[in-house]
Motif scaffolding. Structure first.
Motif, PDB file in Angstrom:
ATOM      1  N   SER A  62     -38.826  -1.572 -20.556  1.00 38.05           N
ATOM      2  CA  SER A  62     -39.705  -2.749 -20.381  1.00 38.05           C
ATOM      3  C   SER A  62     -39.143  -3.740 -19.376  1.00 38.05           C
ATOM      4  O   SER A  62     -39.889  -4.500 -18.773  1.00 38.05           O
ATOM      5  N   GLU A  63     -37.795  -3.744 -19.248  1.00 36.31           N
ATOM      6  CA  GLU A  63     -37.177  -4.774 -18.410  1.00 36.31           C
ATOM      7  C   GLU A  63     -36.854  -4.314 -17.004  1.00 36.31           C
ATOM      8  O   GLU A  63     -36.379  -5.099 -16.194  1.00 36.31           O
ATOM      9  N   PRO A  67     -42.400  -1.218 -14.921  1.00 34.23           N
ATOM     10  CA  PRO A  67     -41.917  -1.274 -16.309  1.00 34.23           C
ATOM     11  C   PRO A  67     -42.995  -0.861 -17.319  1.00 34.23           C
ATOM     12  O   PRO A  67     -44.184  -0.853 -16.987  1.00 34.23           O
ATOM     13  N   LYS A 117     -36.237  -1.447 -24.499  1.00 36.98           N
ATOM     14  CA  LYS A 117     -35.783  -2.653 -23.804  1.00 36.98           C
ATOM     15  C   LYS A 117     -35.545  -2.304 -22.329  1.00 36.98           C
ATOM     16  O   LYS A 117     -36.043  -2.993 -21.432  1.00 36.98           O
ATOM     17  N   GLN A 118     -34.812  -1.214 -22.096  1.00 33.94           N
ATOM     18  CA  GLN A 118     -34.505  -0.811 -20.718  1.00 33.94           C
ATOM     19  C   GLN A 118     -35.796  -0.473 -19.946  1.00 33.94           C
ATOM     20  O   GLN A 118     -35.976  -0.874 -18.798  1.00 33.94           O
TER      21      GLN A 118
END
Ligand code: DC
Length: 218
Positions: A183-184, A189, A180-181
């Motif tokens: 990709s965001e 990313p 999540k970190q």
């Protein structure tokens, strides 16, 4: 002619395992960019503890400015002359690597180094932003993925085999949080390049994945 293969994907998708084998079969150099982010995270944390400082953005910037990272032909990792190959393979360093990787000054330093390392060609490089940012002109781009359950199980087997006491559910949580970190984040990313080939390895053996990449490379 330069031949460059870029392999991206989330944590535990098998990128380094298959990239190493593909490199050996093709006579290419394998470059593990995750190990470089791990080395930065490890060193920042080690210096922080040693100096009793806070792991702030300024502190990370100061350490990154003069950091010396080397990967040798056997896959050993050195940071400021110290071998850290095994020390960077812990869940704590995985998180530190993801944490420091969001800063533009860390990414710039490592991206420049990675491009220099790839300049001679005959290289397979794996990471999160290789096909999108580091080597957008790569000859072949692969985006490797697998279900979160399968990726957690693989990481669990890998760490257990090394004698590390780990829990499968904790690994699954750690991987999901890191993806999540990664990709965001705003800069570079984790993302499939438009021209990357998607390989879902959930139900494939290492050999099957290697053979698919070799077929594509040829
Ligand atoms: O591939 P790895 O699990 O060893 O990578 C550790 C962390 O490093 C990952 O969670 C995010 C960061 N990373 C990155 O931002 N860009 C890359 N090209 C490779 C890794």
């Amino acid at each position: 002619m330069k031949k460059i293969i870029a392999v991206d994907g989330p944590a535990g998708a098998g990128k380094s395992t298959v990239s190493k084998i593909v490199a050996a079969k093709l006579g290419y150099t394998y470059i593990d960019t995750g190990a470089m982010y791990r080395a930065v995270g490890f060193e920042c944390n080690a210096q922080c503890v040693m100096r009793n400082a806070q792991l702030t953005e300024d502190f990370i910037n100061e350490i990154t400015r003069d950091i010396d990272i080397k990967l040798d032909a056997e896959g050993k990792v050195f940071v400021n002359g110290e071998e850290v190959t095994k020390k960077i393979r812990t869940p704590e360093v995985s998180k530190l690597a993801s944490d420091v990787s969001k800063f533009d000054f860390v990414r710039k330093k490592l991206t420049d180094l990675q491009r220099k390392m790839a300049a001679q060609g005959k290289v397979i490089m794996d990471g999160r932003d290789i096909g999108t940012v580091v080597l957008p002109d790569a000859d072949l781009k692969i985006f490797l993925t697998a279900s979160i359950e399968e990726r957690a199980r693989r990481r669990f087997d890998e760490l257990s085999a090394k004698g590390q006491a780990v829990e499968l559910s904790a690994i699954e949580k750690e991987i999901a949080a890191r993806d999540k970190q990664d990709s965001e984040r705003k800069i570079a990313p984790l993302k499939k390049a438009d021209d990357a080939i998607l390989l879902d390895t959930t139900n494939l053996s290492v050999e099957e994945v290697v053979n698919k990449i070799l077929d594509l490379a040829r």
